[in-house]
Scaffold this motif. Structure first.
Motif, mmCIF file in Angstrom:
data_model
loop_
_atom_site.group_PDB
_atom_site.id
_atom_site.type_symbol
_atom_site.label_atom_id
_atom_site.label_comp_id
_atom_site.label_asym_id
_atom_site.label_seq_id
_atom_site.Cartn_x
_atom_site.Cartn_y
_atom_site.Cartn_z
ATOM 1 N N SER A 1 30.447 44.538 43.280
ATOM 2 C CA SER A 1 31.409 43.730 42.536
ATOM 3 C C SER A 1 30.727 42.512 41.931
ATOM 4 C CB SER A 1 32.554 43.279 43.450
ATOM 5 O OG SER A 1 32.046 42.429 44.485
ATOM 6 N N LEU B 1 37.763 39.030 34.112
ATOM 7 C CA LEU B 1 36.903 38.119 34.863
ATOM 8 C C LEU B 1 36.376 37.010 33.958
ATOM 9 C CD1 LEU B 1 35.787 37.848 37.766
ATOM 10 C CD2 LEU B 1 33.706 38.976 36.959
ATOM 11 N N THR C 1 45.913 43.694 38.442
ATOM 12 C CA THR C 1 45.344 42.741 39.395
ATOM 13 C C THR C 1 46.040 42.888 40.746
ATOM 14 O OG1 THR C 1 44.815 41.151 37.649
ATOM 15 C CG2 THR C 1 44.977 40.296 39.889
ATOM 16 N N ARG D 1 35.777 41.530 40.078
ATOM 17 C CA ARG D 1 36.031 42.870 39.562
ATOM 18 C C ARG D 1 35.008 43.808 40.187
ATOM 19 N NH1 ARG D 1 32.720 46.328 35.782
ATOM 20 N NH2 ARG D 1 30.847 45.082 35.510
ATOM 21 N N ARG E 1 41.504 40.728 42.864
ATOM 22 C CA ARG E 1 40.679 41.725 42.164
ATOM 23 C C ARG E 1 41.277 42.013 40.793
ATOM 24 N NH1 ARG E 1 40.062 47.446 45.082
ATOM 25 N NH2 ARG E 1 42.331 47.214 44.961
ATOM 26 N N VAL E 2 40.497 41.807 39.745
ATOM 27 C CA VAL E 2 40.958 42.062 38.383
ATOM 28 C C VAL E 2 40.417 43.405 37.903
ATOM 29 C CG1 VAL E 2 41.191 39.611 37.853
ATOM 30 C CG2 VAL E 2 39.022 40.765 37.365
ATOM 31 N N PRO E 3 41.092 44.021 36.927
ATOM 32 C CA PRO E 3 40.735 45.392 36.548
ATOM 33 C C PRO E 3 39.617 45.511 35.518
ATOM 34 C CG PRO E 3 42.729 44.726 35.409
ATOM 35 C CD PRO E 3 42.376 43.600 36.343
ATOM 36 N N SER E 4 39.106 44.390 34.985
ATOM 37 C CA SER E 4 38.118 44.502 33.918
ATOM 38 C C SER E 4 37.203 43.290 33.887
ATOM 39 C CB SER E 4 38.809 44.643 32.559
ATOM 40 O OG SER E 4 39.471 43.435 32.217
ATOM 41 N N ARG E 5 36.057 43.464 33.228
ATOM 42 C CA ARG E 5 35.133 42.346 33.044
ATOM 43 C C ARG E 5 35.738 41.311 32.094
ATOM 44 N NH1 ARG E 5 29.053 41.606 31.591
ATOM 45 N NH2 ARG E 5 28.233 41.052 33.639
#
Length: 288
Positions: free
Chosen positions: A115, A93, A173, A132, A86-90
């Protein structure tokens, strides 16, 4: 699609419960380390002749255990469907999408209402999701309070436009969830919901998604490919569930003891084995 929440909250995992590290048994340690560094974007934290530990900043997220003699996972074997980073921002991504397109092959992409997710497969056939979350207050909620999850086409052009040019997964992340291929959903729910203490969020045909604290899912499980034999050979070795305080670990230990399911004490928690032979490690959140 149906949703269901656990009614007895006294046996539920605490809200702050999360997934910690995951571990893969791999045949080619060097190739797999390079893939998870260059394509996925993890940083190599430690290496040895038999193990690579990768993560973000100083936080380990993935352990690769070299096992040259391990057989390839049998097509009937239970195990990993995908690890989900899981990443914290678009923007992060978008950066991941760029790395995948430049160096590998994108396997799929979906908007799950909660998501946005990219899918690929590593060189030894292990599934990977990089995603995300939408803001939590935007998640669709059913009348019973559980989270609704769907699968819709993802606008890849807008993801690509959001990219910030990063070559690594950024701070923040983590492993958002782990999705398993199991031999029985009833056995999965008996172990992970009724005993371990996750709560069911959503069920779809031949799949179930469970979590702690109302998250859309910390664990997924499916029987789509009709796995029938225990996990062995290459693939998922173990994964970690992190609870916020010792009392939560004690409660889990007691629930498994009451069901006469063996629990192995480790240096920093306990290890239990699920009905498909997958090892689950539980430990208390570090305060260091």
């Amino acid at each position: 699609m149906t949703t269901q929440s656990k009614s007895d909250s006294s046996d539920s995992l605490p809200q702050e419960t999360r997934i910690g590290r995951t571990a893969l048994r791999v045949g080619d340690l060097e190739e797999m380390t390079r893939f998870y560094r260059d394509v996925v974007g993890l940083s190599v934290l430690r290496t040895s002749a038999t193990t690579s530990v990768l993560g973000v900043d100083d936080t380990p997220l993935l352990v690769l255990e070299g096992a040259e003699d391990a057989l390839e996972r049998h097509r009937s074997g239970a195990g990993l469907y995908h690890n989900a980073f899981r990443v914290p921002s678009r923007a992060a991504l978008g950066d991941a999408l760029g790395r995948i397109r430049e160096q590998w092959q994108l396997g799929g992409a979906s908007d799950h209402w909660v998501s946005e997710a990219l899918y690929l497969t590593d060189p030894e056939g292990n599934g990977i999701e990089i995603y995300r979350d939408y803001p939590r207050d935007e998640w669709p909620i059913s009348d019973d309070g559980s989270v609704r999850i769907s699968t819709e086409p993802l606008d890849l052009a807008s993801i690509e436009t959001a990219a910030g040019g990063g070559s690594r997964l950024p701070s923040g992340t983590d492993v958002g969830h782990v999705h398993l291929e199991v031999s029985s959903l009833d056995a999965f729910r008996d172990f992970y919901v009724d005993t371990l203490g996750f709560e069911v969020q959503t069920t779809v045909p031949a799949a179930s998604f469970v979590s702690a604290g109302g998250y859309h899912h910390h664990l997924g499980a499916n029987t789509w490919h009709h796995r029938t034999t225990p996990s062995d050979g290459r693939g998922l070795s173990w994964f970690e569930v992190v609870v916020p305080e010792p009392s939560a670990l004690d409660a889990v230990r007691e629930r498994f003891a009451a069901r006469e399911i063996p629990v192995t004490e480790t240096g920093d928690g306990i290890e239990i084995t699920d009905p498909d032979g997958i090892k689950v490690r539980l430990q208390v959140e570090s305060t260091a």
